[in-house]
Structures are given as C-alpha cells and as structure tokens.
Design a protein around this motif. Structure first.
Motif, PDB file in Angstrom:
ATOM      1  N   LEU A   4      63.049 -32.264  78.506  1.00 12.32           N
ATOM      2  CA  LEU A   4      63.793 -31.050  78.200  1.00 12.32           C
ATOM      3  C   LEU A   4      63.222 -30.353  76.971  1.00 12.32           C
ATOM      4  O   LEU A   4      63.143 -29.122  76.912  1.00 12.32           O
ATOM      5  N   GLU A  27      59.168 -29.284  77.924  1.00 16.00           N
ATOM      6  CA  GLU A  27      58.978 -28.332  79.010  1.00 16.00           C
ATOM      7  C   GLU A  27      59.916 -27.126  78.940  1.00 16.00           C
ATOM      8  O   GLU A  27      59.565 -26.037  79.395  1.00 16.00           O
ATOM      9  N   ASN A  28      61.110 -27.330  78.367  1.00 16.24           N
ATOM     10  CA  ASN A  28      62.105 -26.252  78.334  1.00 16.24           C
ATOM     11  C   ASN A  28      62.407 -25.761  76.926  1.00 16.24           C
ATOM     12  O   ASN A  28      63.113 -24.771  76.764  1.00 16.24           O
ATOM     13  N   GLN A  53      66.255 -25.924  85.155  1.00 19.42           N
ATOM     14  CA  GLN A  53      65.191 -25.007  84.716  1.00 19.42           C
ATOM     15  C   GLN A  53      65.676 -24.131  83.567  1.00 19.42           C
ATOM     16  O   GLN A  53      65.548 -22.902  83.581  1.00 19.42           O
ATOM     17  N   GLY A 109      66.244 -22.274  79.894  1.00 21.94           N
ATOM     18  CA  GLY A 109      65.480 -21.638  78.840  1.00 21.94           C
ATOM     19  C   GLY A 109      65.756 -22.321  77.523  1.00 21.94           C
ATOM     20  O   GLY A 109      66.589 -23.238  77.441  1.00 21.94           O
ATOM     21  N   ARG A 150      63.510 -21.015  82.330  1.00 24.59           N
ATOM     22  CA  ARG A 150      62.528 -21.914  81.723  1.00 24.59           C
ATOM     23  C   ARG A 150      61.262 -21.187  81.259  1.00 24.59           C
ATOM     24  O   ARG A 150      60.747 -21.454  80.180  1.00 24.59           O
ATOM     25  N   ASP A 151      60.751 -20.282  82.060  1.00 28.58           N
ATOM     26  CA  ASP A 151      59.513 -19.584  81.719  1.00 28.58           C
ATOM     27  C   ASP A 151      59.770 -18.183  81.186  1.00 28.58           C
ATOM     28  O   ASP A 151      58.850 -17.361  81.127  1.00 28.58           O
ATOM     29  N   ASP A 182      60.892 -17.378  78.063  1.00 30.88           N
ATOM     30  CA  ASP A 182      61.031 -17.344  76.612  1.00 30.88           C
ATOM     31  C   ASP A 182      60.136 -16.244  76.038  1.00 30.88           C
ATOM     32  O   ASP A 182      58.910 -16.319  76.103  1.00 30.88           O
TER      33      ASP A 182
END
Length: 495
Positions: free
Chosen positions: A29, A32-33, A83, A85, A122-123, A125
């Motif tokens: 977490l 990756e997040n 998933q 952020g 998640r992607d 940011d």
C-alpha cells in the motif's frame, strides 16, 4: 474462562501469524499507492511483527479494548484491492466506524463509500516530489536523513537528494556513512547503506544521496547534480536570520530554506500543529523553532484554551549538546565551558519567549531558564503555571490524555501515567512532548506539569512535518472526523 499455558502460546502464535501476513500488505500500500496506514496515529510503515502487535495493543488506551488483528487483517486486504490514491488512513478508526455502521453494508461496500475520494485513484496522484538538501549532517541532520529515507514512498513526497558538509578527512565519505549507519543513542540504521567513492554518493535503502563538499552556501550549483527547486534544510545553526540564510537562495537549484533552530528577526518560527497554516507559497525562508519550543507550545496551547493562562515559568532539564565542552575548556558562553559529562550547568533558554512567536496570545506571559545535565538525549520541561480557571489534577490529566488521543494536536502531545518511566523510555518518541500524568500537581489555579521530550528525534519529526507543509506534499487523512469536537465530547462524558 482461564487459558492454559499451551492455549496462551497458541493464541499468541496465531496473532503473530496474522501480523506477519499484514507486513507485505502494509508495504505494498505504501510503495504502490503511497498510502500510509496507522493505528490511532501510530504509523505501521516499516514496523516489525512485534511492532504491529504492540500498535494493536496500544488501542486499549482509546477504546479500553485491544484492537483485534482478526478485524484489521481483512480490512487491510480489502484496502489493497481498491486501487487507492495517496492518503493517510487510520485503520483503527475505520474499523470502529465499520462496527458501528447503521446498515448491512459489507466491509468492501463500507470502505468504497468511506474512501470514495480515493478509490480507483492509484495512478492519479498529481503531486510532484520535492528535492531536499541537508546543509549540515550533525545530530539533527542525520536523524532527518533517517526519517526522509523511511518516508520515501511512491516518488511524490520529499526526496533526499544531497547533503552539504565540509570535508573533514581523506576518508570523509566513509565516516559520514558510518555515522548514518551507527548511532550511540538511536541505535543502528534500519536497512542497508553503501558508499560510492567515484560518484561521491551514499545510497541508503535505495535512496542515493549526493555528498557535496562546501563551506559557502551561496556558491553551490545543485543543478549540476540534477537537483532542482530544492528545499534546503540548514542544520548548522551558523546563520539564524534572513540575511544569513538568504545566502542559500543564491545557489543554483534552491527554492526555499528551512532553519532547524530558532529564527531571529522577522523570520516565521513554525511549530507544527500550532501555526503551520501561516506558511504561504511566498515564504522563502522559515524557522522550525527549537526543540523545547516545539515540546511545550502544544501543551501550553491546550491548557490556555481550556483553563486560561495568566503567567508561567518554564524550567527545562536539558540533555547536554554539542555546543558544550566534553571537559573543562574555554567557551564564549557562561558556564558552558565546564565539562558537560560531569556537571549540571545552569544556562539560558529563549524557549519561553519563543513560544509567543508561534502562539501570540502568550506574549509576555512566560519566563524560562534551563539546566543542562549529563545525559545524551531526552529532556524534561517543568511548566509552573497560574490559571484563570481553577482545576484539579484529575481534570487536567483527563483533558491532556484526551488531547493526546483524539485532538488535532495528537501528533504533538502524548500522555503517560506509568510510575516507572524515566528519560530513556522516551528515546525515539515521535511526539514532541509527553505529559507525565503522575507528576502533575494542581492546586486550584496553580498547575505544575512535567513534559518529557526527545530533543533530537521528536524535534526532527516536527521538522519533517514543517517540510511537508512547505512542499505541499502532505497526504489527505481518512476517515475525516472533527477531532476537536470528538475530544470535547469524550471529555463531557467524563464529567
């Protein structure tokens, strides 16, 4: 029903297995997040199996019941599937809210609703990382390095890129790395460190740190090392005013400067939790005040807000510092030339007056003095206060305990009521001030509080919090609650 010794051991081993299984989920977490998980404000990042078990047991201080790993393990596993952020997520508070829900929602349905702003982001940011340079690599500089390395996550936060020092010897690089690796007070560095003499770098847990040799803050070309728009943290204490510190801004690649000492003149002295909202994008140079100012200001604010402060005197029993002599020798300061290892040394402190720079309502209400003692770390502030409203020892302790657990000052204030604690028990504390409840003295309008603080590590944690505000990389916190109202509600229930 009483457990046998065999059943006790079996229960413990089962809990160990759950905690071990949580470690990779917590790590994933984070990496990756960019999600930091915690239990009532205690971060779980890089914790061992035992650290996770102790964090769950700590929950008893809030709910009177130990937090069950059988509940938090599935919660963590569900978070890992969403998933998410970047965020800071308190799994203990989330778990409690789930148990108190007024619907038949499943755990995943509840989390999707509670964390709707984060799910599937998640992607997404949009934050960018901020390069950090430590100018000076002494006690505070090395602890800041440890904290920054520990916090390195998905590349959207503070990135330690370089340190600036004066060359001390031919094997300077090796010695600098050794001092980062080994610490007589705070123990060994958690991880691996390697040195590259060709590139003049130290790599710690994958974080490559450029070592730059210079004694002039105005003539360094940081861009030559790929460092841009850097936040320079001056740990030397050599310059304390805007004129001196502005030399850093003359170097290529520098955007802002943070001083880890009390600032002079018109510099903003920031105590995180108190006046960090005063930081603006226009501020180029800021001070993080002193370790003592950071330790006492949150406690003083809490007391002043609740009981009203007429006046007070702050006496600090402070560990010796590098500024003192190991053995008797000449020193420009009064008494500081006498051996730090052998003497208690009466000296001055500006912490009491400095409180007003962060908390203007206390201007002119505090005096202060200090005694340096032969211990290497952890100090004690004794707050002798006259109050507007009378109170009792129990009322004050209940109030400060709840502030340490539920309020927006819980990252700064801690509370302990053990009859056996001594100074070394607070080495490594991430709270900036720990109220010793059993030492509290209250006689109507007269209050005496004893506040422990790790004047090295606790202060360094505050410095990092200020850095995060300056760089605008602070993660949003979940679940969102009005912690002040929550604390007052708890206090009201205590009568």
């Amino acid at each position: 029903m009483l457990q046998t010794s065999d059943s006790c051991l079996a229960t413990w081993m089962g809990r160990e297995a759950l905690a071990e299984a949580m470690i990779p989920v917590i790590g994933r977490l984070f990496r990756e997040n960019n999600v930091v998980t915690s239990i009532h404000g205690r971060s779980l990042i890089s914790k061992s199996t035992m650290g996770i078990l102790k964090a769950h047991r700590f929950a008893r201080r809030i709910s009177m019941d130990e937090l069950l790993l059988e509940e938090t393990a599935p919660l963590l596993n569900t978070l890992a599937r969403l998933q998410l952020g970047p965020a800071s997520i308190d799994i203990a508070v989330l778990n409690q809210k789930f148990k108190e829900r007024d619907s038949d929602a499943t755990l995943e349905e509840f989390l999707r609703t509670e964390l709707a702003e984060l799910v599937g982001k998640r992607d997404g940011d949009s934050r960018t990382s901020t390069d950090v340079v430590l100018y000076g690599f002494g006690r505070i500089g090395r602890l800041l390095a440890r904290l920054l390395i520990e916090k390195t996550g998905g590349g959207h936060d503070l990135r330690l890129r370089g340190i600036v020092v004066r060359r001390g010897s031919e094997n300077d690089l090796t010695k600098r790395a050794s001092l980062l690796r080994r610490d007589s007070v705070h123990g060994a560095f958690e991880g691996t460190i390697k040195v590259d003499h060709q590139t003049n770098t130290i790599t710690a847990n994958g974080v490559q740190i450029q070592v730059i040799y210079s004694d002039n803050p105005a003539t360094i070309d940081y861009t030559a090392y790929g460092i841009k728009d850097a936040l320079v943290v001056d740990n030397t204490g050599r310059w304390r005013d805007e004129e001196g510190l502005s030399q850093h801004l003359l170097s290529k690649g520098v955007a802002r400067v943070l001083l880890t000492a009390p600032g002079k003149g018109g510099l903003k002295n920031i105590v995180h939790g108190i006046n960090h909202s005063d930081i603006t994008n226009a501020d180029r140079i800021i001070s993080a005040a002193s370790c003592t100012t950071n330790a006492i200001t949150p406690v003083l604010k809490a007391v002043n807000d609740r009981f009203g402060l007429v006046h007070g005197h702050v006496e600090t029993v402070h560990s010796f510092t590098n500024d003192q002599n190991l053995t008797d020798n000449f020193h420009q300061g009064d008494r500081r030339g006498r051996s730090a290892a052998l003497n208690m040394v009466i000296t001055e402190t500006g912490a009491a007056k400095a409180v007003a720079k962060a908390l203007p309502e206390l201007l002119g209400k505090l005096s202060g003095s200090s005694i340096r003692v032969p211990t290497p770390d952890v100090s004690l502030a004794i707050l002798n206060l006259s109050l507007q409203s009378g109170t009792t020892r129990d009322e004050v302790n209940n109030f400060l305990r709840e502030m340490s657990l539920h309020s927006n000052l819980r990252k700064q204030i801690d509370f302990v009521d053990s009859p056996e604690v001594v100074s070394t028990d607070f080495v490594g504390s991430r709270r900036t001030g720990i109220v010793d409840g059993l030492a509290t003295i209250s006689n109507d309008n007269h209050l005496v509080l004893y506040v422990w603080y790790d004047n090295e590590f606790g202060y360094s944690c505050q410095v990092v919090r200020v850095m995060e505000e300056m760089a605008s990389v602070k993660r949003p916190s979940f679940p969102a609650t009005n912690v002040v109202e929550e604390a007052m509600s708890v206090l009201a229930s205590l009568g």
